[in-house]
Design a protein around this motif. Structure first.
Motif, PDB file in Angstrom:
ATOM      1  N   HIS A 120       0.824  -0.350  -0.055  1.00 41.81           N
ATOM      2  CA  HIS A 120       0.297   0.263  -0.413  1.00 41.81           C
ATOM      3  C   HIS A 120       1.147   1.288  -0.275  1.00 41.81           C
ATOM      4  CE1 HIS A 120      -2.645  -2.820   1.329  1.00 41.81           C
ATOM      5  NE2 HIS A 120      -3.933  -2.046   0.661  1.00 41.81           N
ATOM      6  N   HIS A 121       2.179   0.754   0.446  1.00 40.87           N
ATOM      7  CA  HIS A 121       3.375   2.555   0.393  1.00 40.87           C
ATOM      8  C   HIS A 121       4.544   2.516  -0.855  1.00 40.87           C
ATOM      9  CE1 HIS A 121       4.796   5.728   2.943  1.00 40.87           C
ATOM     10  NE2 HIS A 121       5.028   6.037   1.197  1.00 40.87           N
ATOM     11  N   LEU A 122       4.262   2.423  -1.833  1.00 34.89           N
ATOM     12  CA  LEU A 122       5.463   2.236  -3.058  1.00 34.89           C
ATOM     13  C   LEU A 122       5.433   3.507  -3.543  1.00 34.89           C
ATOM     14  CD1 LEU A 122       4.311  -0.938  -4.782  1.00 34.89           C
ATOM     15  CD2 LEU A 122       6.297  -0.278  -2.838  1.00 34.89           C
ATOM     16  N   HIS A 123       6.369   4.190  -3.508  1.00 29.00           N
ATOM     17  CA  HIS A 123       6.539   5.103  -4.838  1.00 29.00           C
ATOM     18  C   HIS A 123       7.474   4.812  -6.170  1.00 29.00           C
ATOM     19  CE1 HIS A 123       5.798   8.391  -2.170  1.00 29.00           C
ATOM     20  NE2 HIS A 123       6.647   7.170  -0.959  1.00 29.00           N
ATOM     21  N   LEU A 124       6.772   4.721  -6.889  1.00 30.66           N
ATOM     22  CA  LEU A 124       7.141   4.201  -8.524  1.00 30.66           C
ATOM     23  C   LEU A 124       8.500   4.067  -8.852  1.00 30.66           C
ATOM     24  CD1 LEU A 124       6.062   2.828 -10.992  1.00 30.66           C
ATOM     25  CD2 LEU A 124       6.576   4.456 -12.317  1.00 30.66           C
ATOM     26  N   SER A 126       7.034  -1.451   1.458  1.00 25.32           N
ATOM     27  CA  SER A 126       8.568  -1.510   1.860  1.00 25.32           C
ATOM     28  C   SER A 126       9.406   0.385   1.236  1.00 25.32           C
ATOM     29  CB  SER A 126       8.863  -3.046   0.410  1.00 25.32           C
ATOM     30  OG  SER A 126       8.307  -1.686  -0.831  1.00 25.32           O
ATOM     31  N   ASP A 127       8.384   0.899   0.515  1.00 28.14           N
ATOM     32  CA  ASP A 127       7.838   2.644   0.245  1.00 28.14           C
ATOM     33  C   ASP A 127       8.954   2.939  -0.446  1.00 28.14           C
ATOM     34  OD1 ASP A 127       8.487   5.323   0.759  1.00 28.14           O
ATOM     35  OD2 ASP A 127       9.827   5.369   2.113  1.00 28.14           O
ATOM     36  N   ASP A 128      10.187   2.639  -0.677  1.00 31.43           N
ATOM     37  CA  ASP A 128      10.682   2.868  -2.228  1.00 31.43           C
ATOM     38  C   ASP A 128      12.247   1.706  -2.101  1.00 31.43           C
ATOM     39  OD1 ASP A 128      10.787   5.865  -3.104  1.00 31.43           O
ATOM     40  OD2 ASP A 128      11.270   5.299  -0.789  1.00 31.43           O
ATOM     41  N   LEU A 184      -1.312  10.892   4.082  1.00 32.02           N
ATOM     42  CA  LEU A 184      -0.433  11.638   4.010  1.00 32.02           C
ATOM     43  C   LEU A 184       0.981  11.109   4.493  1.00 32.02           C
ATOM     44  CD1 LEU A 184      -0.234  14.962   4.369  1.00 32.02           C
ATOM     45  CD2 LEU A 184      -1.247  14.090   6.495  1.00 32.02           C
ATOM     46  N   HIS A 185       1.883  11.344   3.916  1.00 27.02           N
ATOM     47  CA  HIS A 185       3.119  11.628   4.085  1.00 27.02           C
ATOM     48  C   HIS A 185       3.808  12.225   6.033  1.00 27.02           C
ATOM     49  CE1 HIS A 185       3.968   9.068   0.833  1.00 27.02           C
ATOM     50  NE2 HIS A 185       5.360   9.003   1.788  1.00 27.02           N
ATOM     51  N   VAL A 186       3.549  11.462   7.088  1.00 28.09           N
ATOM     52  CA  VAL A 186       3.412  12.377   8.262  1.00 28.09           C
ATOM     53  C   VAL A 186       4.444  11.945   9.544  1.00 28.09           C
ATOM     54  CG1 VAL A 186       1.437  11.414   8.787  1.00 28.09           C
ATOM     55  CG2 VAL A 186       2.454  13.885   9.796  1.00 28.09           C
ATOM     56  N   GLY A 192       0.900   7.314   6.442  1.00 25.37           N
ATOM     57  CA  GLY A 192       2.271   6.915   5.856  1.00 25.37           C
ATOM     58  C   GLY A 192       3.464   7.566   6.954  1.00 25.37           C
ATOM     59  N   HIS A 193       3.944   6.326   7.584  1.00 25.02           N
ATOM     60  CA  HIS A 193       5.198   6.202   8.684  1.00 25.02           C
ATOM     61  C   HIS A 193       4.893   7.105   9.788  1.00 25.02           C
ATOM     62  CE1 HIS A 193       7.763   6.091   4.950  1.00 25.02           C
ATOM     63  NE2 HIS A 193       7.496   7.278   4.000  1.00 25.02           N
ATOM     64  N   ALA A 194       4.371   7.854  10.124  1.00 23.72           N
ATOM     65  CA  ALA A 194       4.023   7.879  11.886  1.00 23.72           C
ATOM     66  C   ALA A 194       5.562   7.981  12.591  1.00 23.72           C
ATOM     67  CB  ALA A 194       3.056   8.012  11.950  1.00 23.72           C
TER      68      ALA A 194
HETATM   69 ZN   LIG Z   1       6.758   7.283   1.464  1.00 31.43          ZN
END
Ligand SMILES: [Zn+2]
Length: 430
Positions: free
Chosen positions: A8-12, A386-388, A226-228, A256-258
């Protein structure tokens, strides 16, 4: 053992590995020398070394590229962006060229992912954003059909951070969705990423309300991401925790993250942060306001007269005191964080945790300080991502392995995370 197959949290772009950049950049980098020179200068200014990009695509260049591209140690968010800039310099968005999409989708389908929601920057630089989004949507639909529905790729658009610009981009997006719901049906969310510290969630209250309003009236709903609480170098941990809770009350579906909510405060010992007067004022006003006062129900002591005094002093122009992380602040900060964690549980906050990314960019000094421990202890609603993965040289399976072995997250919580993510993709929203 739980199997993690939903991302659910991936940057292309961040999905590209060093080997991908090597292969895809080989025939393209010569035409991008000017942009690569700018990347090299920014990298030198922020990281202190000039990347020798001209040698990246030499026969032996992969190892060198890898050294400048991958992240295997703690970095600031600015340093991370300086590395990410290589991708932006090399691969500008093009109206009709989806080679990065194809590279990443093929890889993820082969790896057995069943659901992946990719974040990409809203394509405002293109002459015809609708044409581009339609083409991406068609490609995602093709991958889904070819897999017999076993791989469901989706698209989340990262809007610009300045609120007025984000608002304008959202309006344009909503108009496109209204006009072409079929052609854009794989768009599932909007996101805000990039440097967060200058943009507290409260700035987006109006935008998020508009999205919620539209969601109630339209078939195609958009989750708000939201990345926060990921970066807090120029704001105190107090403020970073407050912003996380405010993001939820402003209408964000997935945070995202918190990191700030779960990071062991001992991690900050010996550091000093000087936040702006505006930030401190916002924090004091929030604590005195009904929303902040709710933390009292979870054991956080709010000394209203002292806070009122400080508020009056700041409003009269007195300097903002620096926040020093030492024995004196530790107990108070821990009490705030614990109350916030209880509040988060009671309110059903949804957090997307990205363990390796958090370890590196959250500058976590010891594995025991990692935020996921407290998320697990407080049974928060968390999904694993895994984000990036290309930049962090990881993937979802490795993230799960890291949680089990290095962090020793209990099996019951791992199972809970796996269930959360499988459930999320079938939900209409968030
Ligand atoms: Zn991210």
């Amino acid at each position: 053992m739980a199997a993690f197959t939903h991302e659910h949290h991936l940057h292309l772009y961040g999905c590209l590995t060093a080997a991908d950049v090597y292969v895809l950049g080989r025939d393209r980098w010569q035409a991008r020398r000017q942009e690569l020179q700018r990347y090299a200068s920014r990298h030198a200014a922020i990281c202190g070394v000039v990347p020798p990009y001209e040698q990246f695509w030499s026969p032996q260049g992969l190892e060198l590229l890898q050294r400048y591209y991958e992240i295997d140690r703690a970095l600031s968010f600015a340093q991370f962006q300086a590395k990410f800039d290589l991708l932006l310099a090399l691969f500008p968005l093009r109206q009709d060229d989806l080679f990065i999409w194809q590279q990443v989708l093929t890889k993820h389908q082969q790896a057995g992912l069943r659901y992946a929601e990719y974040r990409v920057i809203y394509p405002s630089s293109l002459a015809a954003p609708h044409t581009y989004l339609r083409a991406v949507n068609a490609l995602l639909a093709r991958y889904e059909a070819d897999s017999g529905g076993n791989f469901q790729p989706r698209l989340a658009l990262s809007l610009a951070r300045p609120p007025a610009q984000a608002q304008a981009q959202y309006r344009a997006l909503r108009a496109m969705l209204d006009a072409d719901p079929q052609g854009l049906q794989h768009i599932t969310a909007i996101d805000l990423c990039g440097f967060e510290e200058d943009y507290p969630p409260s700035l987006y209250r109006q935008l998020f309300a508009a999205i919620q309003h539209d969601n109630h009236r339209r078939r195609q709903k958009l989750a708000i991401l939201l990345h926060v609480g990921e970066s807090f170098q120029n704001i105190s941990l107090h403020s970073a925790v407050r912003r996380i809770l405010q993001a939820h009350t402003c209408g964000v579906h997935r945070l995202g993250h918190a990191i700030a909510l779960g990071l062991n405060v001992e991690n900050l010992r010996g550091t000093v942060v000087q936040e702006s007067r505006q930030e401190r004022l916002a924090h004091l006003q929030w604590l005195l306001h009904a929303e902040g006062r709710e933390l009292r129900d979870f054991g956080y002591h709010i000394a209203a007269p002292a806070l009122q005094r400080e508020l009056a002093q700041l409003q009269a122009g007195m300097p903002t005191p620096p926040c020093r992380y030492d024995d004196a602040t530790r107990a108070e900060l821990e009490s705030l964080q614990t109350a916030a964690l209880h509040w988060a549980k009671a309110q059903g906050l949804r957090i997307e945790t990205c363990p390796t990314s958090n370890l590196r960019l959250g500058q976590v000094r010891a594995l025991g300080f990692h935020p996921l421990h407290k998320f697990s202890q407080h049974h928060l609603s968390v999904t694993l991502s895994s984000d990036d993965p290309g930049i962090f040289a990881s993937d979802l399976a490795q993230e799960a392995h890291f949680c089990r072995t290095a962090l020793q997250i209990p099996a019951s919580f791992m199972r809970q995370m796996e269930e959360n993510q499988a459930r999320l993709c079938s939900a209409k929203l968030c």
